[in-house]
Design a protein around this motif. Structure first.
Motif, PDB file in Angstrom:
ATOM      1  N   HIS A   4      -5.509   1.761  -6.296  1.00  0.00           N
ATOM      2  CA  HIS A   4      -5.849   0.778  -5.261  1.00  0.00           C
ATOM      3  C   HIS A   4      -7.063   1.229  -4.456  1.00  0.00           C
ATOM      4  O   HIS A   4      -7.165   0.977  -3.258  1.00  0.00           O
ATOM      5  N   ASP A  15      -6.120   0.136  -0.709  1.00  0.00           N
ATOM      6  CA  ASP A  15      -5.456   1.186   0.068  1.00  0.00           C
ATOM      7  C   ASP A  15      -6.510   1.883   0.933  1.00  0.00           C
ATOM      8  O   ASP A  15      -7.295   2.712   0.437  1.00  0.00           O
ATOM      9  N   HIS A  62      -2.200   6.959  -2.622  1.00  0.00           N
ATOM     10  CA  HIS A  62      -2.103   5.613  -2.048  1.00  0.00           C
ATOM     11  C   HIS A  62      -2.049   5.721  -0.525  1.00  0.00           C
ATOM     12  O   HIS A  62      -1.846   6.806   0.018  1.00  0.00           O
ATOM     13  N   SER A  63      -2.207   4.555   0.139  1.00  0.00           N
ATOM     14  CA  SER A  63      -1.942   4.532   1.577  1.00  0.00           C
ATOM     15  C   SER A  63      -1.158   3.260   1.894  1.00  0.00           C
ATOM     16  O   SER A  63      -1.226   2.274   1.156  1.00  0.00           O
ATOM     17  N   GLU A  67       1.957   8.548  -0.748  1.00  0.00           N
ATOM     18  CA  GLU A  67       1.588   7.439   0.145  1.00  0.00           C
ATOM     19  C   GLU A  67       1.335   7.987   1.539  1.00  0.00           C
ATOM     20  O   GLU A  67       2.249   8.539   2.166  1.00  0.00           O
ATOM     21  N   ARG A  93      -6.674  -4.886  -5.605  1.00  0.00           N
ATOM     22  CA  ARG A  93      -5.341  -5.188  -6.150  1.00  0.00           C
ATOM     23  C   ARG A  93      -5.018  -6.672  -6.055  1.00  0.00           C
ATOM     24  O   ARG A  93      -4.071  -7.152  -6.672  1.00  0.00           O
TER      25      ARG A  93
HETATM   26 ZN   LIG Z   1      -1.329   1.652  -3.269  1.00  0.00          ZN
END
Ligand SMILES: [Zn+2]
Length: 267
Positions: free
Chosen positions: A45, A71, A162-163, A235, A96
């Motif tokens: 992302h 992200d 990811h975030s 994340e 995304r």
């Molecule tokens: Zn993500």
């Protein structure tokens, strides 16, 4: 190019480009592509590009700056980690909202019509041909690039960066960071222990802010578990990553934890 049979049963031929045109970016960005480092970093992302033919998906430009589109900060953290280790990094440049590259091809939200309350006009009422073009031209090159990187040298660990947004659907998410896993419990727990030793003040979520499953995830089931390769999906809450300094801090922390894991368990 061989036809690809998705989980949805669709047979997709990716030989011709119809969606992506000259001027559109290539879907995949590789950093340290020739590296044989045992660590592989992925960032599905990372990007927020939209093919010109999709006319911005009918969204306001400001929507593409929000977490629904990408992200926030993840690409920066992933690049800093790749630089710290000289490790290969595979990143997706397209949003995304164009197609989610951490989903199986039959996921309902592979190409979301609505995401966190935002309707995506360019995704509404898509026909099978439109879906197939996004899969063939954006999703498959990404998966194939990651498979090639994973096959190119003996790899010992893969992580996805990811975030997540601090508030989703009105619910606050208190964790500073989450380690997501399913069958490979050990890698995520080792990283969480290494992090908590360095920063006991952080709230670390295990399988938070969500849990991995076959219908909504691709990296963990298909790249980590299927290869029996130690892995973790990481994340970070995105309010930590709004500045380069924040991204530096978190990349530094994760690099220390990953370095310890590689040194102690994987070398
Ligand atoms: Zn993500």
């Amino acid at each position: 190019m061989h036809p690809w049979h998705g989980r949805s049963g669709a047979m997709i031929l990716a030989a011709d480009r119809i969606l992506l045109q000259p001027g559109d970016p290539e879907p995949v960005e590789l950093v340290n592509a020739d590296s044989r480092h045992p660590l592989v970093i992925v960032c599905e992302h990372a990007g927020r590009a939209v093919p010109a033919a999709l006319a911005g998906l009918g969204l306001r430009p400001a929507d593409m700056d929000k977490h629904v589109a990408y992200d926030i900060g993840a690409a920066s953290v992933a690049r800093k980690l790749a630089a710290a280790f000289g490790a290969p990094l595979v990143m997706q440049r397209y949003s995304r909202l164009v197609i989610d590259c951490n989903r199986p091809d039959d996921a309902r939200d592979l190409i979301p019509e609505v995401s966190d309350g935002i309707t995506v006009p360019g995704n509404c009422g898509l026909g099978p041909q439109d879906r197939c073009r996004r899969i063939a031209e954006i999703f498959l090159p990404y998966r194939e690039a990651l498979d090639r990187i994973l096959d190119a040298a003996p790899r010992r660990i893969a992580i996805a960066i990811h975030s997540f947004t601090p508030v989703l659907a009105g619910i606050s998410r208190p964790w500073d960071i989450g380690f997501l896993f399913r069958k490979d419990v050990a890698t995520s727990h080792a990283l969480a222990r290494a992090l908590s030793r360095r920063r006991p003040d952080l709230q670390v979520g295990m399988n938070q802010p969500y849990a991995i499953d076959d219908m909504s995830d691709w990296f963990v089931p298909q790249h980590g578990e299927r290869r029996n390769l130690p892995h973790s999906l990481i994340e970070i809450r995105n309010d930590h990553l709004l500045t380069e300094e924040g991204c530096d801090r978190w990349a530094g922390l994760l690099a220390a934890c990953l370095g310890e894991l590689i040194e102690d368990h994987l070398s």
